[in-house]
Structure formats: structure tokens, C-alpha cells
Design an enzyme around this catalytic site. Structure first.
Site, mmCIF file in Angstrom:
data_model
loop_
_atom_site.group_PDB
_atom_site.id
_atom_site.type_symbol
_atom_site.label_atom_id
_atom_site.label_comp_id
_atom_site.label_asym_id
_atom_site.label_seq_id
_atom_site.Cartn_x
_atom_site.Cartn_y
_atom_site.Cartn_z
ATOM 1 N N TYR A 141 -5.716 3.962 10.811
ATOM 2 C CA TYR A 141 -5.208 4.819 9.723
ATOM 3 C C TYR A 141 -5.173 6.278 10.185
ATOM 4 O O TYR A 141 -4.160 6.970 10.004
ATOM 5 C CB TYR A 141 -6.108 4.649 8.500
ATOM 6 C CG TYR A 141 -5.648 5.378 7.257
ATOM 7 C CD1 TYR A 141 -4.548 4.943 6.530
ATOM 8 C CD2 TYR A 141 -6.330 6.506 6.802
ATOM 9 C CE1 TYR A 141 -4.131 5.606 5.377
ATOM 10 C CE2 TYR A 141 -5.928 7.180 5.649
ATOM 11 C CZ TYR A 141 -4.829 6.724 4.940
ATOM 12 O OH TYR A 141 -4.425 7.386 3.798
ATOM 13 N N SER A 180 -3.159 12.754 4.917
ATOM 14 C CA SER A 180 -4.496 12.382 4.458
ATOM 15 C C SER A 180 -5.511 13.314 5.100
ATOM 16 O O SER A 180 -5.227 13.923 6.140
ATOM 17 C CB SER A 180 -4.803 10.944 4.892
ATOM 18 O OG SER A 180 -6.147 10.613 4.627
HETATM 19 N N1 LIG Z 1 -5.500 7.421 -2.663
HETATM 20 C C1 LIG Z 1 -6.103 8.122 -1.742
HETATM 21 O O1 LIG Z 1 -7.323 8.318 -1.783
HETATM 22 C C2 LIG Z 1 -5.317 8.699 -0.624
HETATM 23 C C3 LIG Z 1 -5.944 9.634 0.215
HETATM 24 C C4 LIG Z 1 -5.219 10.188 1.258
HETATM 25 C C5 LIG Z 1 -3.909 9.828 1.452
HETATM 26 N N2 LIG Z 1 -3.331 8.908 0.632
HETATM 27 C C6 LIG Z 1 -1.945 8.555 0.887
HETATM 28 O O2 LIG Z 1 -1.210 8.616 -0.316
HETATM 29 C C7 LIG Z 1 -0.058 7.801 -0.212
HETATM 30 C C8 LIG Z 1 0.088 6.967 -1.484
HETATM 31 O O3 LIG Z 1 -0.939 6.003 -1.513
HETATM 32 P P1 LIG Z 1 -1.708 5.622 -2.866
HETATM 33 O O4 LIG Z 1 -3.057 6.184 -2.758
HETATM 34 O O5 LIG Z 1 -0.884 5.916 -4.041
HETATM 35 O O6 LIG Z 1 -1.862 4.035 -2.627
HETATM 36 P P2 LIG Z 1 -1.350 2.782 -3.473
HETATM 37 O O7 LIG Z 1 -1.694 2.936 -4.915
HETATM 38 O O8 LIG Z 1 -1.898 1.603 -2.751
HETATM 39 O O9 LIG Z 1 0.245 2.827 -3.308
HETATM 40 C C9 LIG Z 1 0.821 2.610 -2.081
HETATM 41 C C10 LIG Z 1 2.316 2.564 -2.259
HETATM 42 O O10 LIG Z 1 2.943 2.436 -0.968
HETATM 43 C C11 LIG Z 1 3.892 1.380 -1.049
HETATM 44 N N3 LIG Z 1 4.182 0.762 0.238
HETATM 45 C C12 LIG Z 1 3.332 0.216 1.137
HETATM 46 N N4 LIG Z 1 4.009 -0.251 2.194
HETATM 47 C C13 LIG Z 1 5.326 -0.003 1.953
HETATM 48 C C14 LIG Z 1 6.530 -0.248 2.665
HETATM 49 N N5 LIG Z 1 6.549 -0.858 3.863
HETATM 50 N N6 LIG Z 1 7.706 0.168 2.130
HETATM 51 C C15 LIG Z 1 7.720 0.794 0.919
HETATM 52 N N7 LIG Z 1 6.620 1.029 0.199
HETATM 53 C C16 LIG Z 1 5.437 0.646 0.710
HETATM 54 C C17 LIG Z 1 3.300 0.412 -2.048
HETATM 55 O O11 LIG Z 1 4.318 -0.422 -2.525
HETATM 56 P P3 LIG Z 1 4.158 -2.022 -2.744
HETATM 57 O O12 LIG Z 1 3.863 -2.161 -4.195
HETATM 58 O O13 LIG Z 1 5.481 -2.554 -2.343
HETATM 59 O O14 LIG Z 1 3.031 -2.484 -1.868
HETATM 60 C C18 LIG Z 1 2.768 1.388 -3.086
HETATM 61 O O15 LIG Z 1 3.807 1.810 -3.943
HETATM 62 C C19 LIG Z 1 -0.253 6.964 1.069
HETATM 63 O O16 LIG Z 1 0.518 7.528 2.115
HETATM 64 C C20 LIG Z 1 -1.722 7.127 1.372
HETATM 65 O O17 LIG Z 1 -2.036 6.970 2.736
HETATM 66 C C21 LIG Z 1 -4.002 8.346 -0.400
#
Ligand SMILES: NC(=O)c1ccc[n+]([C@@H]2O[C@H](COP(=O)([O-])OP(=O)(O)OC[C@H]3O[C@@H](n4cnc5c(N)ncnc54)[C@H](OP(=O)(O)O)[C@@H]3O)[C@@H](O)[C@H]2O)c1
Length: 280
Positions: free
Chosen positions: A149, A136
Site C-alpha cells: 500500500y 494517504s
Molecule cells: N479511509 C481511510 O482511512 C483512508 C486513508 C488514507 C487514504 N485513503 C484513500 O482514500 C481513497 C478512498 O478510499 P475509502 O477510504 O473511501 O475506501 P472504501 O470505502 O473502501 O472505498 C473504496 C472505493 O474504491 C473503489 N474501487 C476499488 N477498486 C476499484 C477499481 N479497480 N476501479 C474502480 N473503483 C475501485 C471501490 O469500489 P467498489 O465498490 O467497486 O469496490 C470503492 O468505491 C482510497 O484511495 C484510499 O486509499 C483512505
């Protein structure tokens, strides 16, 4: 690496992970898409002959071993690991309980370690593969309300950067992905965004204001996760995987600002710093 690779993706039930799974399938790769609920993963990605949807909670090392074994049983190998799953414990440091802080580290930091530990023996044996780890902008830029975070993501970057030279002799490439704000479900309260459980009067107003700001951002983030997913597949399929992909105009600006700030900080204390060696 072969032309058609086997991707192993965590957190594919929604958000970026779902898009990465779809993009890899569209490019002709096979995909092991994992999430805590396999049926949610399959529903999100959509049924496909080259898709294996598996249950994997990344905080469970035995589950990671079992998922990798199932991947090998189905496809015979794994070429690209994507450490994507994550969540967001949002709150001022003192208002996050010690349990919440640890839970953040368990998911965002120890989780990817569990999965990578399960995959690496396979990649070493193959003498090829890629480890792609989503960190991130908060892995480089800390800020109020994001101490847990940011700590988890700083740790993840440090781990991945250190791991890269260890893997290189075995033909395994590693890339961290440093996204800015992308329109996923990360800011959805109660599922990916978890608010602090301790109430401290001094922080009450700031907490309410920051929560309102995050609520306002949910659904308005500038980054398109489908485009990011396509970019990741393009980079993976290219000649040499870059060590780091700073993804999104806001991420680029944020890291440039941070680099400039660190340079200013170095200059401000350079003489003092350079005077610290033993005299003889
Ligand atoms: N979106 C942004 O702005 C942003 C920015 C920087 C970094 N990121 C990073 O991008 C990555 C993806 O996030 P996203 O933005 O796509 O968020 P998201 O839409 O909330 O998706 C998060 C995913 O992580 C899964 N997850 C959470 N805890 C878990 C666990 N213990 N075991 C297995 N799966 C788990 C969730 O599954 P469940 O359905 O089981 O909860 C979901 O599939 C993350 O690492 C996040 O920190 C995102």
C-alpha cells in the site's frame, strides 16, 4: 474554472468517493460519479438531476476513455477530476504474492494514471481544470504490514507532484490529498482490505496480531469522510487550489513526525554526505 463545475470522481460507490459526490452536488456542481458497478454508485450517492453514474474499473484504460466520453456527451466538459478509488493489500512483504503486489499497484497507482490520461486532453483543450488525487499518510510514512500500500501511494505522490508543474502552463491545477484514518469501508475485509495469500510460519503470529488490530480499527477511525468531502469542495471552489492537503489531525502529526525524523537522519550523516563531491 466556472462557478458550476463538472466533477468526475472515481470510487464513488462507497466511502469517501460517495461523500465527495454528495458534497459536490450539494454545492451546485454536476457530478460524474464512477465505480465498478454503476447501479451501486447511484444507490450510494442518491438519484439527482445533475448526477451521471457510470461504470468504470480504473484498471481498464479503455473504460476510462469511454467514461470520459460519456461525461462529455452529458455535460459538455470536465472541470475537476478526483482520483479517489483505491484498495489495501495488507500483509508482510514476503507473505504478499507477487501477483498481489502488482494488483495493488494496478489499482492504486496505474489506475489513477489511466483515468488522468483520459481526462487531460480535455482539460488542456479547455486550458482549465483541476486534478485532485487522494494518496494517504502512507504516501509519506511506511510501516510493517503496509509495504504494498505504501509503495503504491508513495509512487502516486511522486507522480502527482511531478505532474503539477507540467500542467500549470495549461491552467490546470493539481492537489494531492493525504488523509489519515477516515471512517470508510477501506478496512472492510474481502472488499477493500485484502489479506496476504502466502503463509510463512515466521510471520504467522505477527500477521494474526496485525489483522486483529486492523479489525479493531474498522469502524472506529477518527476522521469523518463527509467533513473531508466538504473540505475538498471548499478548496476546489476557492481561489487557488493548494498543491497538497494533509487531511486530519493524525495525518498532520504523522507527516510532522516523518519530517523531523528525516531531518535527524540528515544531521546524523551530514559530514559524510557533504564529503562525497569530486575533489577537483
Ligand atoms: N479511509 C481511510 O482511512 C483512508 C486513508 C488514507 C487514504 N485513503 C484513500 O482514500 C481513497 C478512498 O478510499 P475509502 O477510504 O473511501 O475506501 P472504501 O470505502 O473502501 O472505498 C473504496 C472505493 O474504491 C473503489 N474501487 C476499488 N477498486 C476499484 C477499481 N479497480 N476501479 C474502480 N473503483 C475501485 C471501490 O469500489 P467498489 O465498490 O467497486 O469496490 C470503492 O468505491 C482510497 O484511495 C484510499 O486509499 C483512505
Amino acid at each position: 474554472m466556472v462557478d458550476e463545475n463538472v466533477w468526475f470522481i472515481t470510487g464513488a460507490s462507497r466511502g469517501l468517493g460517495t461523500e465527495i459526490a454528495r458534497a459536490a452536488l450539494s454545492a451546485g456542481h454536476s457530478v460524474v460519479a464512477t465505480g465498478r458497478d454503476a447501479s451501486k454508485v447511484e444507490a450510494a450517492v442518491g438519484a439527482h438531476d445533475d448526477l451521471l453514474a457510470l461504470a468504470l474499473d480504473i484498471t481498464d484504460p479503455a473504460a476510462a476513455e469511454a467514461a470520459v466520453a460519456a461525461a462529455v456527451e452529458r455535460f459538455g466538459r470536465v472541470d475537476v477530476l478526483v482520483n479517489n478509488a483505491g484498495n489495501f493489500y495488507a500483509g508482510f512483504f514476503e507473505t504478499l504474492s507477487p501477483e498481489q503486489f502488482r494488483a495493488q499497484m494496478e489499482t492504486n497507482f496505474f489506475g489513477p494514471l489511466n483515468v488522468t490520461r483520459a481526462v487531460l486532453p480535455l482539460l488542456r483543450e479547455q486550458r482549465s481544470g483541476q486534478v485532485i488525487t487522494v494518496t494517504s499518510t502512507a504516501a509519506f510514512v511506511g510501516g510493517a504490514f503496509t509495504s504494498a500500500y505504501a509503495a503504491s501511494k508513495f509512487a502516486l505522490e511522486g507522480w502527482a507532484e511531478s505532474l503539477a508543474p507540467e500542467l500549470e502552463p495549461f491552467g490546470i491545477a493539481s492537489m494531492t490529498v493525504v488523509p489519515g484514518f477516515f471512517r470508510t469501508e477501506l478496512l472492510v475485509e474481502g472488499s477493500s482490505t485484502i489479506w496476504p495469500e502466502l503463509e510463512i510460519a515466521d510471520y504467522a503470529e505477527g500477521t494474526a496480531q496485525t489483522q486483529a488490530a486492523f479489525r479493531g480499527m474498522n469502524g472506529q477511525q477518527g476522521g469523518d469522510p463527509a467533513k473531508l468531502a466538504d473540505a475538498l469542495v471548499q478548496l476546489s471552489d476557492g481561489d487557488a487550489l493548494p498543491a497538497r492537503f494533509v487531511a486530519g489531525a493524525d495525518a498532520v502529526a504523522g507527516l510532522e513526525q516523518k519530517q523531523a525524523l528525516v531531518q535527524q537522519q540528515i544531521e546524523a550523516t551530514r559530514a559524510l554526505s557533504e564529503s562525497l563531491s569530486h575533489d577537483a
